[in-house]
Design a protein around this motif. Structure first.
Motif, PDB file in Angstrom:
ATOM      1  N   SER A   7       0.772  -0.946  -0.064  1.00 51.14           N
ATOM      2  CA  SER A   7      -0.099  -0.114   0.016  1.00 51.14           C
ATOM      3  C   SER A   7       0.765   1.307   0.059  1.00 51.14           C
ATOM      4  N   GLU A   8       0.392   2.391  -0.408  1.00 45.85           N
ATOM      5  CA  GLU A   8       1.023   3.656  -0.205  1.00 45.85           C
ATOM      6  C   GLU A   8       1.640   4.071   1.244  1.00 45.85           C
ATOM      7  N   ASP A   9       1.066   3.416   2.280  1.00 41.91           N
ATOM      8  CA  ASP A   9       1.614   3.868   3.461  1.00 41.91           C
ATOM      9  C   ASP A   9       2.888   2.870   3.781  1.00 41.91           C
ATOM     10  N   GLU A  10       2.605   1.502   3.228  1.00 40.28           N
ATOM     11  CA  GLU A  10       3.786   0.437   3.397  1.00 40.28           C
ATOM     12  C   GLU A  10       4.892   1.110   2.560  1.00 40.28           C
ATOM     13  N   LEU A  11       4.557   1.776   1.471  1.00 38.46           N
ATOM     14  CA  LEU A  11       5.851   2.301   0.488  1.00 38.46           C
ATOM     15  C   LEU A  11       6.534   3.232   1.201  1.00 38.46           C
ATOM     16  N   LYS A  12       5.707   4.221   1.806  1.00 41.14           N
ATOM     17  CA  LYS A  12       6.330   5.173   2.699  1.00 41.14           C
ATOM     18  C   LYS A  12       7.392   4.732   3.509  1.00 41.14           C
ATOM     19  N   ILE A  13       7.109   3.756   4.116  1.00 40.23           N
ATOM     20  CA  ILE A  13       8.001   3.258   5.171  1.00 40.23           C
ATOM     21  C   ILE A  13       9.386   2.628   4.558  1.00 40.23           C
ATOM     22  N   MET A  14       8.949   1.797   3.392  1.00 46.79           N
ATOM     23  CA  MET A  14       9.829   1.063   2.447  1.00 46.79           C
ATOM     24  C   MET A  14      10.904   2.178   1.757  1.00 46.79           C
ATOM     25  N   ARG A  15      10.418   3.508   1.591  1.00 44.62           N
ATOM     26  CA  ARG A  15      11.271   4.605   0.956  1.00 44.62           C
ATOM     27  C   ARG A  15      12.217   4.811   2.092  1.00 44.62           C
ATOM     28  N   GLU A  16      11.923   4.837   3.503  1.00 47.34           N
ATOM     29  CA  GLU A  16      12.715   5.343   4.391  1.00 47.34           C
ATOM     30  C   GLU A  16      13.637   4.232   4.715  1.00 47.34           C
ATOM     31  N   ALA A  17      13.439   2.745   4.731  1.00 50.85           N
ATOM     32  CA  ALA A  17      14.380   1.930   4.921  1.00 50.85           C
ATOM     33  C   ALA A  17      15.251   1.858   3.786  1.00 50.85           C
ATOM     34  N   GLY A  18      14.887   2.044   2.545  1.00 47.18           N
ATOM     35  CA  GLY A  18      15.740   2.012   1.390  1.00 47.18           C
ATOM     36  C   GLY A  18      16.834   3.039   1.377  1.00 47.18           C
ATOM     37  N   ARG A  19      16.266   4.453   1.862  1.00 49.91           N
ATOM     38  CA  ARG A  19      17.191   5.444   1.963  1.00 49.91           C
ATOM     39  C   ARG A  19      18.317   5.131   3.235  1.00 49.91           C
ATOM     40  N   ILE A 242      13.602  -1.650  -6.048  1.00 52.69           N
ATOM     41  CA  ILE A 242      12.784  -0.625  -6.635  1.00 52.69           C
ATOM     42  C   ILE A 242      11.198  -1.100  -6.253  1.00 52.69           C
ATOM     43  N   ALA A 243      10.333   0.047  -6.638  1.00 56.33           N
ATOM     44  CA  ALA A 243       8.807  -0.233  -6.365  1.00 56.33           C
ATOM     45  C   ALA A 243       8.328   0.284  -7.768  1.00 56.33           C
ATOM     46  N   ILE A 244       7.214  -0.764  -8.207  1.00 57.95           N
ATOM     47  CA  ILE A 244       6.458  -0.412  -9.329  1.00 57.95           C
ATOM     48  C   ILE A 244       5.248   0.441  -8.915  1.00 57.95           C
ATOM     49  N   ARG A 245       5.232   1.700  -9.611  1.00 56.19           N
ATOM     50  CA  ARG A 245       4.111   2.596  -9.317  1.00 56.19           C
ATOM     51  C   ARG A 245       2.862   2.447 -10.417  1.00 56.19           C
ATOM     52  N   ALA A 246       2.212   3.086 -10.153  1.00 53.08           N
ATOM     53  CA  ALA A 246       1.104   3.373 -11.419  1.00 53.08           C
ATOM     54  C   ALA A 246       1.719   4.498 -12.484  1.00 53.08           C
ATOM     55  N   GLY A 247       1.066   4.070 -13.706  1.00 45.86           N
ATOM     56  CA  GLY A 247       1.519   4.753 -14.704  1.00 45.86           C
ATOM     57  C   GLY A 247       2.877   4.764 -15.199  1.00 45.86           C
ATOM     58  N   ARG A 248       3.400   3.341 -15.304  1.00 43.65           N
ATOM     59  CA  ARG A 248       4.815   2.879 -15.869  1.00 43.65           C
ATOM     60  C   ARG A 248       5.907   3.455 -15.083  1.00 43.65           C
ATOM     61  N   GLU A 249       5.581   4.166 -13.709  1.00 42.91           N
ATOM     62  CA  GLU A 249       6.724   4.839 -12.970  1.00 42.91           C
ATOM     63  C   GLU A 249       7.482   3.725 -12.312  1.00 42.91           C
ATOM     64  N   VAL A 250       8.564   3.901 -12.105  1.00 44.96           N
ATOM     65  CA  VAL A 250       9.402   3.005 -11.185  1.00 44.96           C
ATOM     66  C   VAL A 250      10.246   3.847 -10.390  1.00 44.96           C
ATOM     67  N   GLU A 251      10.106   3.545  -9.115  1.00 45.59           N
ATOM     68  CA  GLU A 251      10.909   4.174  -8.169  1.00 45.59           C
ATOM     69  C   GLU A 251      11.882   3.503  -7.478  1.00 45.59           C
ATOM     70  N   VAL A 252      13.275   4.105  -7.498  1.00 49.39           N
ATOM     71  CA  VAL A 252      14.305   3.286  -6.841  1.00 49.39           C
ATOM     72  C   VAL A 252      14.340   3.791  -5.530  1.00 49.39           C
ATOM     73  N   LEU A 253      14.156   2.743  -4.600  1.00 46.49           N
ATOM     74  CA  LEU A 253      14.021   3.167  -3.034  1.00 46.49           C
ATOM     75  C   LEU A 253      15.296   3.248  -2.446  1.00 46.49           C
ATOM     76  N   THR A 254      16.324   2.580  -2.954  1.00 39.79           N
ATOM     77  CA  THR A 254      17.646   2.560  -2.368  1.00 39.79           C
ATOM     78  C   THR A 254      18.743   3.610  -2.927  1.00 39.79           C
ATOM     79  N   LEU A 255      18.465   4.702  -3.448  1.00 46.86           N
ATOM     80  CA  LEU A 255      19.150   5.886  -3.610  1.00 46.86           C
ATOM     81  C   LEU A 255      19.449   6.318  -2.688  1.00 46.86           C
ATOM     82  N   PRO A 256      20.626   6.967  -2.444  1.00 44.90           N
ATOM     83  CA  PRO A 256      20.998   7.616  -1.039  1.00 44.90           C
ATOM     84  C   PRO A 256      20.419   9.023  -0.989  1.00 44.90           C
TER      85      PRO A 256
END
Ligand code: MF3
Ligand code: CO
Length: 256
Positions: A7-19, A242-256
């Motif tokens: 979910s978006e809430d989970e992705l928010k946390i995964m973004r922090e873990a990745g960073r 990485i996270a697959i997002r809507a609209g063919r977007e890909v977010e790299v979660l583990t960038l510095p």
């Protein structure tokens, strides 16, 4: 086992873990020089994770009963060591290439990434190996997206490596990431015979191409963990979550 879409809430946390993973790896990259002891990197990770409130994902991890619990917070693999090297009392030498593979658990979710770094001045072949492997990771990332399929990633990684003449390691690959470091699906670094599952928004994957200068075979060492090339040739590993997002977007979660 089913794929878990986040979910978006989970992705928010995964973004922090990745960073946390990305930033810690970046600091390790800056530490790298001839004379650096691998045990100092392990201590550094311990301090950093305490500071930011992350848990060491790798420590104590055992993928199957035949593996002893992993004894460190990071995998450090030098030259002919491909992955899962255990930090030991060893000093980096000018000309080495060294991979750092790091996992952090933050608020229950995992980030997982790896970089390979040159120590001092390395050979042209080592430089080419590192470029091919990192380019293959980015080719896989660019091939991912809503509307594409798992095999599009695998195919892109394979096709980025093949022209180099180097070998793709086949026994290991990427994976889903979430509350667990290893979730469904497995992500091959070479094409499958089927297009595989469609990539949907909320799917989080670790992509991790592994490339050998020589033959594709690997062997496991007596420590129960370290994987090295069978022929002793140089090898390389890069990884992002990485996270697959809507609209063919890909977010790299583990960038510095
Ligand atoms: N990052 C590695 C992977 O993706 C995991 C290291 S294994 C461990 O498989 F035991 F160190 F955790
Ligand atoms: Co991984």
């Amino acid at each position: 086992m089913a794929v878990k879409l986040k979910s978006e809430d989970e992705l928010k946390i995964m973004r922090e873990a990745g960073r946390i993973v990305g930033q810690t790896l970046e600091k390790i990259r800056e530490m790298v020089r001839p004379g650096l002891n691998l045990l100092d990197v392990e201590s550094f990770v311990e301090d950093e994770f305490k500071r930011v409130g992350a848990i060491e994902t790798f420590r104590g991890y055992s993928p199957a009963p035949k593996y002893p619990p992993y004894p460190s917070n990071i995998c450090i693999s030098v030259n002919e060591q491909l992955v899962h090297g255990i930090p030991v009392d060893r000093v980096l030498q000018d000309g080495d290439i060294v991979s750092f593979d790091l996992g952090a658990t933050y608020k229950g979710y995992v980030g997982d990434a790896a970089i390979t770094v040159a120590v001092g001045e390395v050979s042209d072949e080592a430089k080419r190996l590192m470029k091919v492997t990192e380019d293959a990771l980015w080719a896989g990332i660019k091939a991912a997206g809503t509307g594409t399929h798992l095999n599009d990633i695998s195919t892109a990684i394979e096709d980025a490596i093949t022209p180099s003449g180097f070998s793709i390691v086949r026994g290991y690959g990427g994976h889903g990431v979430g509350r667990d470091m290893h979730e469904e699906p497995h992500v091959q670094n070479h094409r499958m015979r089927f297009r595989g599952q469609p990539l949907k928004p909320g799917l989080v994957l670790a992509l991790e191409p592994m490339v050998n200068v020589g033959g594709p075979d690997t062997v496991e060492c007596d420590d129960g963990w370290t994987v090295k090339t069978r022929d002793g040739s140089l090898c390389c590993h890069f990884e992002h979550t990485i996270a697959i997002r809507a609209g063919r977007e890909v977010e790299v979660l583990t960038l510095p």
